[in-house]
Motif scaffolding. Structure first.
Motif, PDB file in Angstrom:
ATOM      1  N   ASP A   1      -7.319  13.968   3.909  1.00  0.00           N
ATOM      2  CA  ASP A   1      -7.691  13.844   2.412  1.00  0.00           C
ATOM      3  C   ASP A   1      -7.069  12.986   1.470  1.00  0.00           C
ATOM      4  N   SER A   2      -5.701  12.539   1.769  1.00  0.00           N
ATOM      5  CA  SER A   2      -5.305  11.306   0.932  1.00  0.00           C
ATOM      6  C   SER A   2      -6.155   9.999   0.918  1.00  0.00           C
ATOM      7  N   ALA A   3      -6.716   9.936   2.306  1.00  0.00           N
ATOM      8  CA  ALA A   3      -7.524   8.517   2.450  1.00  0.00           C
ATOM      9  C   ALA A   3      -8.685   8.736   1.649  1.00  0.00           C
ATOM     10  N   ARG A   4      -9.306   9.761   1.764  1.00  0.00           N
ATOM     11  CA  ARG A   4     -10.606  10.287   1.217  1.00  0.00           C
ATOM     12  C   ARG A   4     -10.576  10.052  -0.359  1.00  0.00           C
TER      13      ARG A   4
ATOM     14  N   ARG B   1      -8.295   8.183  -1.825  1.00  0.00           N
ATOM     15  CA  ARG B   1      -8.028   7.000  -2.257  1.00  0.00           C
ATOM     16  C   ARG B   1      -9.206   5.990  -2.146  1.00  0.00           C
ATOM     17  N   ARG B   2     -10.158   6.526  -1.323  1.00  0.00           N
ATOM     18  CA  ARG B   2     -11.445   5.893  -1.376  1.00  0.00           C
ATOM     19  C   ARG B   2     -12.371   6.136  -2.476  1.00  0.00           C
ATOM     20  N   ILE B   3     -12.191   7.551  -2.929  1.00  0.00           N
ATOM     21  CA  ILE B   3     -12.786   7.841  -4.187  1.00  0.00           C
ATOM     22  C   ILE B   3     -12.161   7.243  -5.552  1.00  0.00           C
ATOM     23  N   LEU B   4     -10.831   7.023  -5.474  1.00  0.00           N
ATOM     24  CA  LEU B   4     -10.462   6.309  -6.624  1.00  0.00           C
ATOM     25  C   LEU B   4     -10.668   4.946  -6.737  1.00  0.00           C
ATOM     26  N   GLU B   5     -10.938   4.169  -5.552  1.00  0.00           N
ATOM     27  CA  GLU B   5     -10.949   2.662  -5.647  1.00  0.00           C
ATOM     28  C   GLU B   5     -12.550   2.567  -5.758  1.00  0.00           C
ATOM     29  N   THR B   6     -13.477   3.370  -5.949  1.00  0.00           N
ATOM     30  CA  THR B   6     -14.931   3.265  -6.452  1.00  0.00           C
ATOM     31  C   THR B   6     -14.735   3.148  -7.977  1.00  0.00           C
ATOM     32  N   TYR B   7     -13.750   3.667  -8.505  1.00  0.00           N
ATOM     33  CA  TYR B   7     -13.820   3.326 -10.150  1.00  0.00           C
ATOM     34  C   TYR B   7     -13.023   2.127 -10.481  1.00  0.00           C
TER      35      TYR B   7
END
Length: 200
Positions: free
Chosen positions: A189-192, A194-200
Motif C-alpha cells: 500500500d505504501s509503494a502504491r 508513493r507511485r500515485i504521488l509521484e505522478t503529480y
C-alpha cells in the motif's frame, strides 16, 4: 477410545484407553515422594536388626509391593512427565495407584487437539480481520500464550489432555503468518501510494 475392565471378585475397575491402547497415567507423586521406597541394602540391613525387621513387616503387611531398578546407569530409567530421568517403577506405581484408587483420567479423543487448535486459529483470524496491526501484534502474542494455558485449564477441569505442542505451535505459526501478510500488505500500500504521488 476403548477400555480395559479389571475384575477382582465383585469389584470392576475400568481403565480408559485411547485408540492405540494407551492409558494416560494420573501421576500422584514423583520418585522419592508419595510412595514408600526401600532399597535392597535397607532390606539386607534389616535382616540383622530384629526391631527394624519387625517395623518393615508391619509396614508392608497387606501392601502392594513393586520391585524395580532405580540405580543410576540401569536401563529402567527414562524420561517421564515428572522428570527427565525417572525410575520407571515410579510409572508403574502411579498406574497401580490410579487403578486401586479408581482415579483414571478419561481417554482424550484424537480430535481434541485439532478442535482446540481450530478454535484458537479462528480466534486469531477474527482478531486479524477486526484489529489494526498495532493492536493485533500484542493480541496475537497473548493468544499464543493463552493456548497452553487453556490446555492446562482443560486438563485441570476435565482430565482431558489434547496436547500442548501441536495447538500452540499452530497458533504461533498462524500469528506469524498473519503478521507477515499484514506487513507485506502495508508495504504494498505504501509503494502504491508513493507511485500515485509521484505522478503529480
Amino acid at each position: 477410545p476403548g477400555q480395559v475392565v479389571l475384575v477382582h471378585g465383585e469389584q470392576r475397575t475400568v481403565v480408559p484407553m485411547d485408540a492405540t491402547g494407551m492409558a494416560v497415567v494420573n501421576f500422584a507423586a514423583p520418585w522419592g515422594r508419595g510412595f514408600w521406597h526401600l532399597s535392597y541394602a535397607e532390606l539386607l540391613d534389616a535382616s540383622a536388626d530384629a526391631a527394624r525387621l519387625a517395623f518393615l513387616r508391619q509396614g508392608l503387611a497387606g501392601k502392594a509391593v513393586l520391585v524395580g531398578l532405580a540405580a543410576s546407569g540401569t536401563t529402567d530409567i527414562k524420561a517421564t512427565a515428572l522428570s527427565p530421568a525417572e525410575p520407571l517403577v515410579t510409572l508403574h506405581a502411579n498406574l497401580a495407584s490410579q487403578i486401586l484408587m479408581k482415579a483414571s483420567l478419561p481417554a482424550t479423543p484424537p480430535w481434541a487437539g485439532a478442535a482446540l487448535g481450530a478454535l484458537f486459529l479462528a480466534t486469531a483470524a477474527l482478531l486479524y480481520l477486526r484489529l489494526p496491526l498495532r493492536f493485533f501484534l500484542p493480541a496475537g502474542l497473548g493468544l499464543v500464550l493463552l493456548c497452553p494455558a487453556a490446555n492446562v485449564a482443560l486438563y485441570a477441569a476435565t482430565g482431558l489432555a489434547p496436547g500442548l505442542v501441536a495447538p500452540g505451535l499452530a497458533v504461533g505459526l498462524a500469528v506469524l503468518a498473519l503478521l507477515a501478510d499484514a506487513l507485506a500488505r502495508t508495504a504494498r500500500d505504501s509503494a502504491r501510494q508513493r507511485r500515485i504521488l509521484e505522478t503529480y
